[in-house]
Design a protein around this motif. Structure first.
Motif, PDB file in Angstrom:
ATOM      1  N   VAL A 104       0.918  -1.174  -0.005  1.00 50.29           N
ATOM      2  CA  VAL A 104       0.045  -0.039  -0.106  1.00 50.29           C
ATOM      3  C   VAL A 104       1.075   1.250  -0.087  1.00 50.29           C
ATOM      4  N   ASN A 105       1.981   1.310   0.815  1.00 49.81           N
ATOM      5  CA  ASN A 105       2.682   2.469   0.848  1.00 49.81           C
ATOM      6  C   ASN A 105       3.925   2.665  -0.379  1.00 49.81           C
ATOM      7  N   LEU A 106       4.351   1.363  -0.648  1.00 45.84           N
ATOM      8  CA  LEU A 106       5.140   1.390  -2.016  1.00 45.84           C
ATOM      9  C   LEU A 106       4.358   2.102  -3.004  1.00 45.84           C
ATOM     10  N   THR A 107       2.969   1.624  -2.898  1.00 46.92           N
ATOM     11  CA  THR A 107       2.181   2.251  -4.308  1.00 46.92           C
ATOM     12  C   THR A 107       2.088   3.879  -3.976  1.00 46.92           C
ATOM     13  N   ARG A 108       1.945   4.205  -3.047  1.00 48.06           N
ATOM     14  CA  ARG A 108       1.854   5.736  -2.691  1.00 48.06           C
ATOM     15  C   ARG A 108       3.174   6.491  -3.103  1.00 48.06           C
ATOM     16  N   GLY A 109       4.269   5.808  -2.565  1.00 47.26           N
ATOM     17  CA  GLY A 109       5.518   6.418  -2.767  1.00 47.26           C
ATOM     18  C   GLY A 109       5.842   6.305  -4.317  1.00 47.26           C
ATOM     19  N   LEU A 110       5.738   5.322  -5.032  1.00 50.15           N
ATOM     20  CA  LEU A 110       5.938   5.412  -6.357  1.00 50.15           C
ATOM     21  C   LEU A 110       4.951   6.036  -7.075  1.00 50.15           C
ATOM     22  N   ALA A 111       3.739   6.121  -6.752  1.00 47.29           N
ATOM     23  CA  ALA A 111       2.611   7.096  -7.656  1.00 47.29           C
ATOM     24  C   ALA A 111       3.518   8.606  -7.397  1.00 47.29           C
ATOM     25  N   GLU A 149       6.353   9.646  -6.972  1.00 45.19           N
ATOM     26  CA  GLU A 149       7.693   9.522  -7.756  1.00 45.19           C
ATOM     27  C   GLU A 149       7.454   9.688  -9.221  1.00 45.19           C
ATOM     28  N   TYR A 150       6.468   9.270  -9.600  1.00 44.96           N
ATOM     29  CA  TYR A 150       6.510   9.072 -11.273  1.00 44.96           C
ATOM     30  C   TYR A 150       5.190   9.791 -11.678  1.00 44.96           C
ATOM     31  N   ALA A 151       4.623  10.355 -10.873  1.00 49.25           N
ATOM     32  CA  ALA A 151       3.174  11.010 -11.399  1.00 49.25           C
ATOM     33  C   ALA A 151       3.354  11.918 -12.637  1.00 49.25           C
ATOM     34  N   ASP A 152       4.521  12.846 -12.595  1.00 47.48           N
ATOM     35  CA  ASP A 152       4.926  13.633 -13.720  1.00 47.48           C
ATOM     36  C   ASP A 152       5.193  13.031 -14.835  1.00 47.48           C
ATOM     37  N   ARG A 153       5.530  11.674 -15.044  1.00 47.25           N
ATOM     38  CA  ARG A 153       5.990  11.029 -15.948  1.00 47.25           C
ATOM     39  C   ARG A 153       4.824  10.224 -16.558  1.00 47.25           C
ATOM     40  N   ASN A 154       3.517  10.685 -16.724  1.00 47.20           N
ATOM     41  CA  ASN A 154       2.605  10.052 -17.218  1.00 47.20           C
ATOM     42  C   ASN A 154       2.422   8.379 -16.986  1.00 47.20           C
ATOM     43  N   PHE A 202      -7.603  10.145 -13.118  1.00 46.78           N
ATOM     44  CA  PHE A 202      -7.408  11.149 -12.249  1.00 46.78           C
ATOM     45  C   PHE A 202      -6.844  10.326 -10.914  1.00 46.78           C
ATOM     46  N   MET A 203      -6.607   9.138 -10.994  1.00 42.00           N
ATOM     47  CA  MET A 203      -6.375   8.279  -9.811  1.00 42.00           C
ATOM     48  C   MET A 203      -4.778   8.081  -9.960  1.00 42.00           C
ATOM     49  N   THR A 204      -4.360   8.323  -8.677  1.00 43.55           N
ATOM     50  CA  THR A 204      -2.776   7.635  -8.788  1.00 43.55           C
ATOM     51  C   THR A 204      -2.362   7.621  -7.068  1.00 43.55           C
TER      52      THR A 204
END
Ligand SMILES: NC(=O)c1ccc[n+]([C@@H]2O[C@H](COP(=O)([O-])OP(=O)(O)OC[C@H]3O[C@@H](n4cnc5c(N)ncnc54)[C@H](O)[C@@H]3O)[C@@H](O)[C@H]2O)c1
Length: 245
Positions: free
Chosen positions: A163-170, A172-177, A230-232
């Motif tokens: 769950v928290n890995l998902t938040r962190g990666l999201a 980290e990479y949100a601005d890369r599509n 709009f979900m990440t």
């Protein structure tokens, strides 16, 4: 037009249960499928089922705890289909044992599939997404990533980690599509649940039954498609009311 028309989807743990149901649904929605699983026989069967229904599909025998296997999986997928657009990072194992009786080896085995394996697949998926300009990942956590459970310590620790890995990666990479979300199933009727536990788990679930794998697949499709554009970083709980108690 299908919700995943023309997309290429890798599904780990795709030979059985939630992964298989999701692979079949993704295919109905127009995706080409790469099944990755340790179980060669069942993985081949799912690939054949997909091919017979007119879907381009590949099976790659993969142990998600092996860096080499995971790198090979994405190499094979890109070699066959050009690129990977969707990754359902779903392979997992369970454990049911009092924590004071767990051996360190049992702890390590569970964490190695349920957390290390999710990271290894995510890392390779990200490397591909960064090259091709984006992608979507769905990680399978569990409602046990949100609430405590007895006799499942390495599983609960891993799923909370997912769950928290998902938040962190999201983030980290949100601005890369790249969008990354987690699915958090409750008790689902798949081979991971021992037969003798099923009645108790039904009784513990407010709706009074186990979920079916295709009920999770529909939520996974939502997270994997533009319907969730709009979900990440979210974790979507689908549990028949268990965590609402
Ligand atoms: N069924 C449930 O009640 C439930 C609830 C919450 C979360 N989950 C999670 O859903 C995911 C799928 O489980 P399922 O219920 O479909 O169980 P399942 O046993 O039917 O499927 C799991 C698949 O993962 C594969 N697998 C196991 N270890 C692997 C490895 N090291 N490398 C590659 N593949 C491996 C298995 O061969 C199997 O095909 C798991 O992550 C599980 O923790 C299941």
């Amino acid at each position: 037009m299908g919700k995943l028309e023309g997309k290429v989807a890798v599904v780990t743990g795709g030979a059985s249960g939630i992964g298989k149901a999701s692979a079949l649904l993704f295919a109905q929605e127009g995706a080409k499928i790469v099944i990755a699983d340790l179980n060669e026989e069942k993985g081949q069967e799912v690939m054949e089922e997909l091919n017979n229904s007119g879907t381009e599909a590949l099976f790659v025998k993969t142990n998600v705890t092996s860096e080499d296997d995971v790198q090979n999986l994405f190499k094979e997928a890109a070699g066959q289909f050009g690129q990977v657009d969707v990754v359902f990072n779903n392979a997992g194992i369970g454990v049911n044992k009092p924590s004071d009786e767990l051996t360190f080896e049992e702890w390590r085995r569970t964490v190695s599939v349920d957390l290390d394996g999710v990271f290894l697949v995510a890392r390779e998926a990200l490397r591909g997404f960064l090259k091709t300009g984006g992608g979507v990942m769905v990680n399978t956590a569990s409602m046990y990533g949100h609430v405590g459970v007895a006799q499942n310590a390495p599983y609960a620790a891993s799923k909370g980690g997912v769950v928290n890995l998902t938040r962190g990666l999201a983030v980290e990479y949100a601005d890369r599509n790249i969008r990354i979300n987690a699915i958090c199933p409750g008790f689902i009727d798949t081979p991971i649940i021992p037969e003798e536990m099923k009645d108790g788990l039904k009784a513990a679930t407010p709706v009074g039954r186990l979920g079916q794998a295709d009920e999770i697949a529909k939520a996974v499709l939502f997270l994997a498609s533009d319907d969730s554009s709009f979900m990440t970083g979210s974790s979507l709980i689908v549990d028949g009311g268990y965590t609402a108690q």
